[in-house]
Write a protein that holds these residues in place. Structure first.
Motif, PDB file in Angstrom:
ATOM      1  N   ARG A  73      -5.081  50.416 110.270  1.00  0.00           N
ATOM      2  CA  ARG A  73      -4.662  50.209 108.260  1.00  0.00           C
ATOM      3  C   ARG A  73      -5.817  50.834 107.806  1.00  0.00           C
ATOM      4  N   GLU A  74      -7.333  50.536 107.389  1.00  0.00           N
ATOM      5  CA  GLU A  74      -8.171  50.976 107.771  1.00  0.00           C
ATOM      6  C   GLU A  74      -8.507  52.483 108.183  1.00  0.00           C
ATOM      7  N   LEU A  75      -8.392  52.445 109.154  1.00  0.00           N
ATOM      8  CA  LEU A  75      -8.001  54.120 109.536  1.00  0.00           C
ATOM      9  C   LEU A  75      -7.507  55.685 109.308  1.00  0.00           C
ATOM     10  N   ALA A  76      -6.379  54.790 108.359  1.00  0.00           N
ATOM     11  CA  ALA A  76      -5.267  55.227 108.002  1.00  0.00           C
ATOM     12  C   ALA A  76      -5.637  55.673 106.175  1.00  0.00           C
ATOM     13  N   ARG A  77      -6.398  55.117 105.779  1.00  0.00           N
ATOM     14  CA  ARG A  77      -6.676  55.160 104.351  1.00  0.00           C
ATOM     15  C   ARG A  77      -7.415  56.443 104.071  1.00  0.00           C
ATOM     16  N   PRO A  78      -6.603  57.044 102.437  1.00  0.00           N
ATOM     17  CA  PRO A  78      -7.112  58.165 102.081  1.00  0.00           C
ATOM     18  C   PRO A  78      -8.466  58.208 102.220  1.00  0.00           C
ATOM     19  N   ASP A  79      -9.436  57.715 101.432  1.00  0.00           N
ATOM     20  CA  ASP A  79     -10.815  57.292 101.254  1.00  0.00           C
ATOM     21  C   ASP A  79     -12.227  57.374 102.357  1.00  0.00           C
ATOM     22  N   TYR A  80     -11.078  57.200 103.533  1.00  0.00           N
ATOM     23  CA  TYR A  80     -11.757  56.816 105.001  1.00  0.00           C
ATOM     24  C   TYR A  80     -12.857  57.814 105.331  1.00  0.00           C
ATOM     25  N   LYS A  81     -13.774  57.924 105.662  1.00  0.00           N
ATOM     26  CA  LYS A  81     -15.075  58.435 105.612  1.00  0.00           C
ATOM     27  C   LYS A  81     -15.419  58.370 107.227  1.00  0.00           C
ATOM     28  N   LEU A  82     -14.935  59.309 107.968  1.00  0.00           N
ATOM     29  CA  LEU A  82     -15.114  58.702 109.489  1.00  0.00           C
ATOM     30  C   LEU A  82     -17.134  59.080 109.729  1.00  0.00           C
ATOM     31  N   ARG A  83     -16.944  58.336 110.453  1.00  0.00           N
ATOM     32  CA  ARG A  83     -18.462  57.479 111.612  1.00  0.00           C
ATOM     33  C   ARG A  83     -17.961  57.258 112.424  1.00  0.00           C
ATOM     34  N   PRO A  84     -18.932  57.754 113.666  1.00  0.00           N
ATOM     35  CA  PRO A  84     -18.799  56.190 114.362  1.00  0.00           C
ATOM     36  C   PRO A  84     -18.592  55.002 115.177  1.00  0.00           C
ATOM     37  N   ILE A  85     -17.833  54.473 115.499  1.00  0.00           N
ATOM     38  CA  ILE A  85     -18.177  52.865 115.782  1.00  0.00           C
ATOM     39  C   ILE A  85     -18.518  51.889 116.397  1.00  0.00           C
ATOM     40  N   ALA A  86     -19.764  51.333 116.070  1.00  0.00           N
ATOM     41  CA  ALA A  86     -20.369  50.542 117.454  1.00  0.00           C
ATOM     42  C   ALA A  86     -19.640  49.014 117.441  1.00  0.00           C
ATOM     43  N   ILE A  87     -19.120  48.955 118.330  1.00  0.00           N
ATOM     44  CA  ILE A  87     -18.904  47.945 119.324  1.00  0.00           C
ATOM     45  C   ILE A  87     -19.597  46.984 119.869  1.00  0.00           C
ATOM     46  N   GLY A  88     -20.217  45.743 119.485  1.00  0.00           N
ATOM     47  CA  GLY A  88     -21.304  45.246 121.239  1.00  0.00           C
ATOM     48  C   GLY A  88     -22.764  44.359 120.357  1.00  0.00           C
ATOM     49  N   THR A  89     -22.199  45.446 118.841  1.00  0.00           N
ATOM     50  CA  THR A  89     -24.080  45.118 118.496  1.00  0.00           C
ATOM     51  C   THR A  89     -23.903  43.631 117.594  1.00  0.00           C
ATOM     52  N   ASN A  90     -22.936  42.824 117.607  1.00  0.00           N
ATOM     53  CA  ASN A  90     -23.307  41.645 117.346  1.00  0.00           C
ATOM     54  C   ASN A  90     -23.075  40.426 118.441  1.00  0.00           C
ATOM     55  N   THR A  91     -21.236  40.663 118.726  1.00  0.00           N
ATOM     56  CA  THR A  91     -21.126  39.759 120.338  1.00  0.00           C
ATOM     57  C   THR A  91     -20.892  40.892 120.503  1.00  0.00           C
ATOM     58  N   ASP A  92     -20.663  40.239 121.969  1.00  0.00           N
ATOM     59  CA  ASP A  92     -19.991  41.236 123.628  1.00  0.00           C
ATOM     60  C   ASP A  92     -18.907  40.696 123.504  1.00  0.00           C
ATOM     61  N   PRO A  93     -18.004  42.231 122.968  1.00  0.00           N
ATOM     62  CA  PRO A  93     -16.952  42.617 123.457  1.00  0.00           C
ATOM     63  C   PRO A  93     -16.223  42.045 124.809  1.00  0.00           C
ATOM     64  N   TYR A  94     -17.233  42.248 125.746  1.00  0.00           N
ATOM     65  CA  TYR A  94     -16.089  42.158 127.158  1.00  0.00           C
ATOM     66  C   TYR A  94     -16.497  41.281 127.372  1.00  0.00           C
TER      67      TYR A  94
END
Length: 385
Positions: free
Chosen positions: A144-165
């Motif tokens: 839903r957030e990526l679909a917003r008309p005002d979304y500005k693209l930047r790389p998303i980081a995952i795992g920077t706070n708690t481990d996703p795996y």
């Protein structure tokens, strides 16, 4: 009086002689019995810093503490309104991240994210490792957030706070679903993990990497399995992480090693060995972060150090404070990651020379931002074109 008893009473502690007794033995909470916290990193479970009252477990003679049940991993569902977290920190290479989970079962004693559990009315100690929060709505919210008309693209980081795996991902598979959303939208992603489970998603990451949309960083703190087991009790072993690094690299996914955290007089002597092993496993980039001890992390780490390496306590803490302006931690931007002073300079120089010798960081592959296709999120108006 033996050395450990003296240390616990603050006799050999740098700075205030009563520091250990005040901040660990009484001020930070009573140590949890070893049988109750088996497989956990923290030895304390003090009340969160925002709580109006402080609670401690003690033996009242009616029933012994040993009769209490062990800490088991509990998972609650969290329903956030949004899933992309933004930051303006000038010393990190991303401005947004996604966290599928709150808390982390890996139990790394040094984890700088531990204090965030206080916002949930829980402890940064054993609670952080055993009372977790999953966000099953995260993939839908991300779409839903990526679909917003005002979304500005930047790389998303995952795992920077708690481990996703972390281990609960095997059952919940939230990270897998998030990657499916990002792949469908051709959205760039950077992943950091210390789990070999990342290889499960090579089938998604490899096609994304071929388009220049994905890269993976694997944290290798030490090659000493015993130290890793003590310091990161439920994370993948060092050997498994190197195997995962090799598998990810051979799949064509840009791979980096993170020597993080570097702890003086504990694992800093391994910097060159970790880089050597990581290069052999296929890493092309490398970085490091000095140990960070914000807020509740400091007493937790110091208690762990006293329990496991009492003979090194004074030396380790003295070196840490020499790089942090005489304190356990300095949060100043530009210094919090690398520290300051002669010993910090020496660590940085050793790392640079080793990386240069191995040909690491010769090029840093930038992720592409020109392939993004906004998803047709739920509730979004369709285009008439």
């Amino acid at each position: 009086m033996n050395e450990l008893s003296q240390l616990r009473q603050g006799a050999f502690a740098p700075g205030n002689s009563a520091e250990i007794a005040d901040s660990i033995a009484t001020g930070s909470g009573i140590r949890i019995d070893v049988d109750r916290r088996r497989g956990r990193g923290a030895g304390l479970n003090m009340s969160g810093r925002f709580e109006p009252v402080t609670r401690e477990t003690f033996d009242d003679g009616w029933q012994t503490i040993k009769d209490l049940p062990p800490f088991i991993t509990e998972v609650q569902i969290e329903k956030p309104r949004s899933v992309i977290t933004r930051n303006e920190s000038p010393d990190i290479p991303f401005d947004r991240s996604v966290n599928p989970y709150r808390g982390c079962e890996h139990g790394c004693i040094y984890c700088f994210a531990r204090p965030t559990h206080s916002y949930m009315g829980l402890s940064a100690g054993v609670d952080f490792e055993s009372r977790l929060f999953a966000k099953p709505d995260a993939p839908r919210l991300l779409e839903r957030e990526l679909a917003r008309p005002d979304y500005k693209l930047r790389p998303i980081a995952i795992g920077t706070n708690t481990d996703p795996y972390q281990p609960i991902e095997k059952e919940w598979r939230i990270m897998r679903q998030i990657l499916e959303v990002l792949q469908a939208a051709n959205h760039p992603v950077m992943i950091v993990t210390k789990s070999a489970m990342v290889t499960r998603d090579i089938d998604l990451l490899a096609p994304m990497a071929e388009k220049g949309l994905a890269r993976v960083g694997i944290s290798v703190t030490t090659l000493d399995r015993k130290l890793a087991r003590t310091m990161e009790p439920r994370a993948s072993t060092p050997a498994k992480r190197l195997e995962a690094m090799r598998a990810v690299s051979e799949a064509g996914i840009p791979t980096a090693v993170l020597v993080a955290p570097v702890i003086p007089a504990l694992n800093d002597h391994e910097i060159e060995r970790v880089l050597d092993a990581s290069k052999a496993a296929g890493a092309a980039e490398a970085s490091y972060v000095l140990l960070r001890l914000p807020l509740e992390v400091s007493p937790l780490f110091r208690d762990w150090l006293l329990r496991n390496y009492p003979d090194r306590y004074r030396h380790v803490m003295s070196l840490i404070r020499s790089m942090r302006g005489g304190k356990d931690y300095d949060a100043e931007f530009g210094k919090r990651m690398k520290g300051a002073g002669p010993y910090a300079w020496q660590i940085g120089r050793r790392f640079e020379l080793a990386a240069k010798r191995l040909g690491l960081n010769l090029t840093r592959r930038q992720l592409r931002n020109d392939l993004f296709v906004p998803p047709l999120g739920m509730g979004m108006q369709l285009s008439l074109l």
